[in-house]
Design an enzyme around this catalytic site. Structure first.
Site, short mmCIF file in Angstrom:
data_model
loop_
_atom_site.label_atom_id
_atom_site.label_comp_id
_atom_site.label_asym_id
_atom_site.label_seq_id
_atom_site.Cartn_x
_atom_site.Cartn_y
_atom_site.Cartn_z
CB CYS A 181 -0.85 0.04 1.25
SG CYS A 181 -1.93 -1.37 1.41
CD1 TRP B 227 0.22 -5.79 -3.61
CD2 TRP B 227 0.32 -6.54 -1.51
NE1 TRP B 227 0.83 -7.01 -3.63
CE2 TRP B 227 0.91 -7.49 -2.36
CE3 TRP B 227 0.28 -6.79 -0.14
CZ2 TRP B 227 1.44 -8.69 -1.89
CZ3 TRP B 227 0.81 -7.98 0.33
CH2 TRP B 227 1.39 -8.91 -0.54
CG ASN C 113 1.66 0.86 4.21
OD1 ASN C 113 1.46 -0.35 4.20
ND2 ASN C 113 2.82 1.40 3.92
CD GLU D 208 18.03 -12.17 -7.71
OE1 GLU D 208 17.53 -12.72 -6.72
OE2 GLU D 208 17.59 -11.12 -8.19
CE LYS E 113 14.64 -10.32 -10.09
NZ LYS E 113 15.28 -10.11 -8.86
CG HIS F 27 21.20 -36.31 -5.25
ND1 HIS F 27 21.50 -37.63 -4.99
CD2 HIS F 27 22.39 -35.66 -5.28
CE1 HIS F 27 22.80 -37.77 -4.84
NE2 HIS F 27 23.38 -36.58 -5.02
#
Ligand code: G6P
Length: 610
Positions: free
Chosen positions: A2, A75, A100, A483, A487, A506
């Site tokens: 928010c 949000w 918020n 990472e 993304k 594995h």
């Protein structure tokens, strides 16, 4: 997450609020709204699901105008992303609130207020705030006092902007846990969740502390601390300009920020390097005394910042021999943990406002750490203010939700930490000197990686129609694979998982076929031969390999393997270099898929709630 913007002025605040909301868009949201007090003194509200643009059109259509108003990007946490749940929330057309954070005890408050006749029109936790304040106004308290009394009922985290139909000359702001900043103008004042939202109207800011309640009038402001005492908080002048949040010639903020990395890395190094190592005291006064005592390191972070921490753990253990643990902050904060001896606590956060990272830092303060170091991109953030030592990344504002330049500058800052620790923990001066040279060469090497944009775009074509992808790496390149996978899933919505390459057999090897592209981070180091065996395992099963390496000759490139060469740099630092092609790969894949690159669905830039 928010975002709040509010204004009290002598001019029409509606365009200021809309521009502020546009500038908060990057935080992630699903609906938006505003309340403006019209010239007749009525609180007029417009709300809309979806983009701020939809709200802007509504507001333009309804001719909303006035000199006092609050606005919000939401949000969803409590209640779906619908118009009735969008902020501001009203009580009796008299009180308007934007919020918020999360009111954790909202259900009990809601039951109580309902029993006393208050009507609820949303599923949010926020509506209890409006009614609770109204309750005190009805008992005869003015708005400031009503807000003060109401907040005593709330547990959780909240930043609030509150206005009342009966008090056209006041805007009340409250901060408890969630960020809120006052903007100072001439004959006008503003509030917002971050300074970006206010840069078009001011560059002078006051950062509220937890527990503060502020009363803004057109020509004055007053702050009361948690005990109700008037306090002076320092005024900060920002050197940022409104243009800092423009996309410039780039199609998306993410692409702009990927391309800013050479400069951001250079600025993070600026003023911190001597010819033979890192300058003393770059983490603040008294930091060298603490670093000299360190025998172990505990790193805490979330999301991309956590991956930076993982890379650093390979560096700290591999180069310095100091035990280093890394944990996601949301786990650390809720478990009993043993503190390593003479341990330095390091938190990593782009925003410095991530709720879990902050809570973990606060909790760890009770423990026996030598001291805390924040690696952060926002100098005025809570994390920076609450840490003993600070190492700023100088990435500049990062707007794209998927973190790019913040990550590479975090890695650079962490390497500076390694060199600073190395001074006290046996890193050979010649080695330190060679690292300094390599660090200085990084911006130029990053420029070379950016020149791979077109071939990476071609690789993305082999990824965009797939539903899953595997990322592999070894050593400190394994977190880079993590990472890269993060993304890809964040912005293209392709399911991606990263594994240490040795783990392939594995389990994940069972998934490999022609529909499962395998992206490999493969610098030419002592693990390359091992990695090559892993690639053969994939190739033998018909898997399609996309390999980023500094030695194409060693790996080859044929129908089953597409290899792209990145510039060779010292192996420890090549993690930084190998990050960039994976960012570009995700970006181009997302473009081909047509997703919202800068504001991916369901995600937020700054996660200020749990
Ligand atoms: C959110 C963002 C990520 C970020 C994470 C941690 O999830 O979308 O990009 O890595 O928060 O944020 P911080 O500001 O603490 O680095």
């Amino acid at each position: 997450m928010c975002g709040i913007i509010g204004a009290i002025a002598q001019r029409d605040v509606q365009p200021i609020l809309i521009e502020g909301l546009r500038r908060l868009e990057y935080r992630g949201y699903d609906s938006a709204g505003m309340v403006v007090m019209d010239p007749q003194g009525r609180l007029q509200r417009e709300r809309s699901v979806g983009k701020v643009e939809a709200l802007a059109q509504r507001v333009a259509g309804s001719g909303l105008t006035g000199t006092l108003g609050i606005a919000h990007t939401r949000w969803a946490t409590h209640g779906g992303p619908t118009e009735r749940n969008a902020h501001p929330h009203l009580s009796g057309e008299r009180i308007a609130v934007v919020h918020n954070g999360i009111i954790e005890n909202y259900q009990a408050l809601r039951d109580d207020l309902k029993a006393r006749g208050f009507e609820f029109t949303s599923d949010t936790d926020t509506e209890v705030i409006a009614h609770q304040i109204m309750d005190y106004c009805q008992q005869g308290h003015d708005l400031l006092e009503a807000v003060r009394r109401a907040t005593a009922h709330f547990s959780g985290a909240y930043a609030l902007g509150v206005i009342s139909r009966d008090e056209p000359d006041r805007l009340i702001a409250v901060r408890e846990g969630s960020p809120l900043i006052i903007g100072l103008g001439i004959g006008e004042h503003f509030i917002a969740s971050d300074i970006q939202a206010m840069l078009p109207v001011t560059q002078r800011f006051v950062y509220l502390e937890n527990g503060d309640i502020a009363e803004l009038r057109r020509d004055s402001h007053r702050i009361l601390d948690a005990d109700g005492q008037a306090v002076d908080r320092p005024v900060t002048e920002s050197s940022l300009t409104a243009g800092a949040a423009d996309r410039g010639r780039f199609r998306h903020f993410m692409l702009k920020e990927i391309h800013e990395q050479p400069r951001a890395v250079a600025e993070t190094l600026e003023g911190r390097l001597a010819p033979d190592g890192v300058l003393e005291g770059i983490m603040g006064p008294g930091s060298e005394e603490i670093l000299a005592q360190v025998k172990s390191v505990q790193i805490l972070a979330c999301g991309t910042s956590y991956h930076a921490g993982l890379v650093a753990s390979y560096w700290i253990e591999g180069l310095l021999g100091l035990p280093c643990r890394v944990e996601v902050a949301s786990e650390f904060r809720y478990r009993r943990h043993a503190v390593l001896p003479d341990c330095l606590l390091v938190t990593i956060s782009q925003s410095g406002e991530t709720a879990d990272s902050l809570a973990a830092l606060r909790q760890a303060r009770e423990d026996d750490y030598l001291g805390s170091l924040a690696i952060c991109n926002v100098p005025e953030s809570s994390l920076v203010r609450e840490s003993d030592m600070v190492l700023m990344t100088h990435a500049g504002p990062e707007i794209g939700v998927a973190s790019t330049k913040a990550f590479t500058t975090q890695l650079v800052a962490l390497f500076l930490l390694v060199l600073s620790l190395g001074r006290h923990h046996g890193l050979a001066p010649a080695r330190a000197q060679s690292f300094v040279e390599q660090l200085r060469a990084l911006p130029a090497a990053l420029e070379k990686v950016l020149a791979l944009d077109t071939p990476i775009e071609r690789l993305a074509m082999g990824l965009a129609d797939k539903h899953h992808a595997l990322f592999l790496g070894r050593g400190c390149h394994y977190p880079i694979a993590l990472e890269g996978a993060l993304k890809l899933k964040e912005i293209s919505y392709i399911h991606a998982e990263a594994y240490p390459a040795g783990e392939l057999k594995h389990g994940p090897l069972a998934l490999v076929d022609a529909d499962m592209p395998v992206v490999v981070v493969a610098p030419n180091n002592h693990l390359l031969e091992k990695l090559k065996s892993n690639l053969e395992e994939v190739r033998a099963r018909g898997g399609h390999l996309m390999v980023f390496t500094d030695d194409v000759a060693a790996l080859g490139s044929d129908g089953a393997i597409q290899s792209l060469a990145v510039p060779p740099v010292d192996d420890w630092l090549s993690a930084i270099i190998h990050t960039v092609p994976l960012q570009l790969l995700s970006y181009h894949t997302a473009i081909l898929k047509g997703t919202d690159v800068d504001q991916p669905r369901n995600l937020a830039k700054s996660v200020t709630v749990e």
